[in-house]
Design an enzyme around this catalytic site. Structure first.
Site: not given
Length: 323
Positions: A163, A262, A292
């Site tokens: 991320s 995501d 995610h």
């Protein structure tokens, strides 16, 4: 594509908790909550762990946690030097720490047979861009410059993260290519591992709109992260938004994982394509039925185990001793 069955059950359970969002509680409470949450990964014993501080930019110290694999690790060369992964945790540049990502680093250390250096970079909004990127670049160069002390080969150092950590890994790859480590000559990573990375500040992509709510990370939370981390004047800076780079040629080879459900899916795919178009060796893996954050959730998701094992296999292959 629908959510994979295990992922669907887990998302339903998480959503049923109706937890307050990061933007509702603010940075301090969000950080405390993330530190206190049960770890979603399977606990893995490692051969050794050391917490220490290293010199950082701007006169600050950076906390790092160093993980060592068992003897006979796959990346050991004839002299006993190992490959190394310098890891940057996720959390939108605002939350997260070496503690929240401890179990991921334990797992990758043992699966890949590498020394892992997990970096506790400075967080926004107290330390906005470029503080986190500068810290991560400094930590990468520290690992290379202190290879003998760490028992690693400085030519076999990978960088990676999930991320926001994936964003920082992509940024560090560019910074190393450009020689941007505090004005010093930069060693070049052997690989960049980008796990559902943030690569842009466009919050109107197809995946951002299609997955705006209901899949753990929301569009509103991403906007909140963006506003805390990076002022609008810097959002075309490639060290903040790697997708903005004119030409990424010459950066480290890339291994990229994205998830179908995501908000960040499209920008991860687009950055992987941009790297490939620039002749950067790039592998893109998509898990269409995942969301995610799935990569760390090995207690609940078989595909999380699969993704970690695949990542480790790439690390082992890339960081194997020559000859």
């Amino acid at each position: 594509m629908t959510l994979e069955a295990e992922a669907s059950r887990l998302i339903d359970q998480i959503n049923a908790l109706n937890m307050p969002t990061f933007e509702q509680v603010g940075p301090e409470r969000a950080r405390a909550g993330w530190e206190e949450r049960p770890n979603p990964g399977v606990f893995v014993e490692v051969a050794g762990i050391e917490d220490r501080t290293i010199p950082g930019p701007d006169g600050n110290d950076i906390a790092v946690r160093i993980y060592r694999p068992s003897d006979g690790a796959a990346t050991a060369d004839a002299a006993g030097a190992l490959g190394c992964l310098v890891y940057f945790h996720g959390g939108g540049w605002v939350v997260g720490s070496i503690n929240t990502h401890d179990w991921v680093c334990r797992s990758l250390t043992m699966l890949a047979g590498v020394v892992t250096v997990s970096v506790d970079y400075r967080l926004a909004p107290e330390h906005p861009f470029p503080a986190a990127a500068d810290d991560c670049c400094a930590a990468t160069q520290w690992a290379m410059n202190n290879a003998a002390d760490l028992g690693i080969d400085p030519a076999r150092v990978a960088i990676g993260g999930d991320s926001a950590g994936g964003n920082l890994a992509a940024a560090v790859a560019l910074m190393c290519r450009d020689g941007a480590a505090n004005g010093d000559a930069c060693g070049q990573p052997a690989l960049q591992v980008l796990i559902y990375p943030v690569t842009d500040f466009d919050r109107d992509t197809h995946s951002m709109i299609a997955n705006a709510e209901g899949y753990l990370l929301t569009r509103a939370t991403m906007i909140w992260f963006d506003d805390h981390y990076c002022p609008p004047s810097e959002r075309s800076n490639p060290y903040a938004a790697p997708l903005a780079v004119d030409d990424p040629a010459g950066v480290a080879p890339a291994f990229v994982i994205v998830a179908g459900h995501d908000p960040l899916r499209d920008e991860g795919v687009e950055y992987a394509q941009k790297l490939a178009d620039a002749k950067v060796p790039t592998t893109l893996i998509e898990y269409p039925g995942q969301f995610h954050g799935f990569f760390s959730m090995t207690r609940f998701l078989d595909q999380a185990k699969e993704a970690q094992e695949l990542t480790a296999s790439v690390l082992r292959r890339t960081l194997a001793p020559s000859g």
